[in-house]
Design a protein around this motif. Structure first.
Motif, PDB file in Angstrom:
ATOM      1  N   ARG A 275      -6.349   0.308   1.372  1.00  0.00           N
ATOM      2  CA  ARG A 275      -5.995   1.590   1.986  1.00  0.00           C
ATOM      3  C   ARG A 275      -4.967   2.351   1.176  1.00  0.00           C
ATOM      4  O   ARG A 275      -4.158   1.763   0.458  1.00  0.00           O
ATOM      5  CB  ARG A 275      -5.475   1.386   3.408  1.00  0.00           C
ATOM      6  CG  ARG A 275      -4.259   0.484   3.493  1.00  0.00           C
ATOM      7  CD  ARG A 275      -3.751   0.412   4.924  1.00  0.00           C
ATOM      8  NE  ARG A 275      -2.663  -0.538   5.050  1.00  0.00           N
ATOM      9  CZ  ARG A 275      -1.741  -0.459   5.998  1.00  0.00           C
ATOM     10  NH1 ARG A 275      -1.768   0.514   6.870  1.00  0.00           N
ATOM     11  NH2 ARG A 275      -0.796  -1.372   6.086  1.00  0.00           N
ATOM     12  N   TYR A 276      -5.034   3.680   1.274  1.00  0.00           N
ATOM     13  CA  TYR A 276      -4.046   4.593   0.697  1.00  0.00           C
ATOM     14  C   TYR A 276      -3.092   4.955   1.819  1.00  0.00           C
ATOM     15  O   TYR A 276      -3.516   5.409   2.883  1.00  0.00           O
ATOM     16  CB  TYR A 276      -4.758   5.836   0.152  1.00  0.00           C
ATOM     17  CG  TYR A 276      -3.852   6.829  -0.540  1.00  0.00           C
ATOM     18  CD1 TYR A 276      -3.404   6.602  -1.830  1.00  0.00           C
ATOM     19  CD2 TYR A 276      -3.470   8.012   0.098  1.00  0.00           C
ATOM     20  CE1 TYR A 276      -2.591   7.522  -2.481  1.00  0.00           C
ATOM     21  CE2 TYR A 276      -2.652   8.936  -0.539  1.00  0.00           C
ATOM     22  CZ  TYR A 276      -2.217   8.685  -1.824  1.00  0.00           C
ATOM     23  OH  TYR A 276      -1.413   9.596  -2.470  1.00  0.00           O
ATOM     24  N   ASN A 277      -1.779   4.774   1.629  1.00  0.00           N
ATOM     25  CA  ASN A 277      -0.853   4.823   2.763  1.00  0.00           C
ATOM     26  C   ASN A 277       0.490   5.424   2.350  1.00  0.00           C
ATOM     27  O   ASN A 277       1.486   4.726   2.228  1.00  0.00           O
ATOM     28  CB  ASN A 277      -0.659   3.394   3.304  1.00  0.00           C
ATOM     29  CG  ASN A 277       0.202   3.371   4.551  1.00  0.00           C
ATOM     30  OD1 ASN A 277       0.042   4.193   5.425  1.00  0.00           O
ATOM     31  ND2 ASN A 277       1.127   2.421   4.615  1.00  0.00           N
TER      32      ASN A 277
ATOM     33  N   SER B 225       0.823  -1.207   0.000  1.00  0.00           N
ATOM     34  CA  SER B 225       0.000   0.000   0.000  1.00  0.00           C
ATOM     35  C   SER B 225       0.862   1.263   0.000  1.00  0.00           C
ATOM     36  O   SER B 225       0.530   2.266  -0.639  1.00  0.00           O
ATOM     37  CB  SER B 225      -0.963   0.013   1.187  1.00  0.00           C
ATOM     38  OG  SER B 225      -0.269   0.001   2.411  1.00  0.00           O
TER      39      SER B 225
ATOM     40  N   SER C 126       0.807   3.759  -3.198  1.00  0.00           N
ATOM     41  CA  SER C 126       0.440   5.161  -2.961  1.00  0.00           C
ATOM     42  C   SER C 126       1.514   6.103  -3.494  1.00  0.00           C
ATOM     43  O   SER C 126       1.208   7.148  -4.078  1.00  0.00           O
ATOM     44  CB  SER C 126       0.236   5.404  -1.460  1.00  0.00           C
ATOM     45  OG  SER C 126      -0.765   4.553  -0.935  1.00  0.00           O
TER      46      SER C 126
END
Length: 230
Positions: free
Chosen positions: A141-143, A104, A108
């Motif tokens: 998720r964006y991380n 992630s 991102s």
């Protein structure tokens, strides 16, 4: 109490065994243990199985040593096997959690780079954006790493500085410059690496789900029933 015990096992035992078996020590980019990312699938499976089996065997031997009652020993076998399966799943959870964060974080970061390059749209960058978005959907998720958190896509210099500092995590050697061909070469290499890691992640995640959960509970419940009857 059960969650506390599980947490202590993960923290003190599972992490300790995995990290002890891996000698490469480098600082990661975004809160994951890179030592648990670079290994082949069978390494994780063998290490997790070793942890689970060892804990089950030790438990059975301890019960047999202090209580020779056959029914109690049989109950201990079932309970230990169930617990061993759960520890096996917990060991894999340590790995999959690290891999989720790794994937992630890099997806991102690449998406941030792609959005910068999409200011001059090309088919190649459009493809990169689509692929990393699919990875982000898989991870849920964006991380962004702390260093890039809040950075706008226009800040190419800061992005490139970060990429050159952490490109070793994706086994990339050439210097990444602001030239479009240089950035594209890195992005294509990175998405290929992430695809390979995603396949490993999916395999381990599936194995983890099959190992713990209801299967382990049934064994523990059956052992407990036998122990109560005895």
């Amino acid at each position: 109490m059960k969650e506390m015990v599980k947490h202590l096992v993960n923290l003190l035992f599972v992490n300790g065994v995995f990290i002890f078996l891996v000698h490469k020590r480098k600082k990661s980019a975004g809160g994951y243990n890179i030592n648990l990312i670079d290994q082949p699938t069978n390494y994780f499976e063998f290490s997790a199985a070793l942890i689970g089996i060892t804990s089950a065997v030790v438990a059975i031997l301890l019960v047999a040593q202090f209580d020779p009652n056959l029914m109690v020993v049989i109950a201990a076998v079932f309970i230990s096997l169930g617990t061993g399966r759960q520890i096996f799943a917990s060991a894999l959870d340590v790995v999959t959690t690290n891999m989720n964060t790794f994937l992630s974080t890099w997806a991102s970061t690449l998406l941030l780079l792609a959005k910068n390059k999409l200011m001059v749209p090309t088919a190649e960058w459009g493809s990169i954006e689509t692929r990393v978005e699919m990875v982000l959907i898989s991870m849920g998720r964006y991380n962004l790493p702390v260093k890039l958190n809040g950075i706008k896509p226009e800040s190419l210099e800061i992005i490139l500085e970060y990429l050159n500092e952490h490109k070793w995590e994706l086994e990339y050697q050439p210097v990444i410059t602001c030239d479009d061909s240089s950035c594209l070469a890195f992005a294509q290499h990175a998405t290929h690496q992430m695809k390979d890691k995603l396949l490993i992640y999916n395999d381990l995640n599936e194995l983890q789900e099959r190992s713990g959960g209801i299967n382990a509970v049934i064994l523990i419940a059956l052992g407990t029933l036998i122990w109560l009857i005895s």
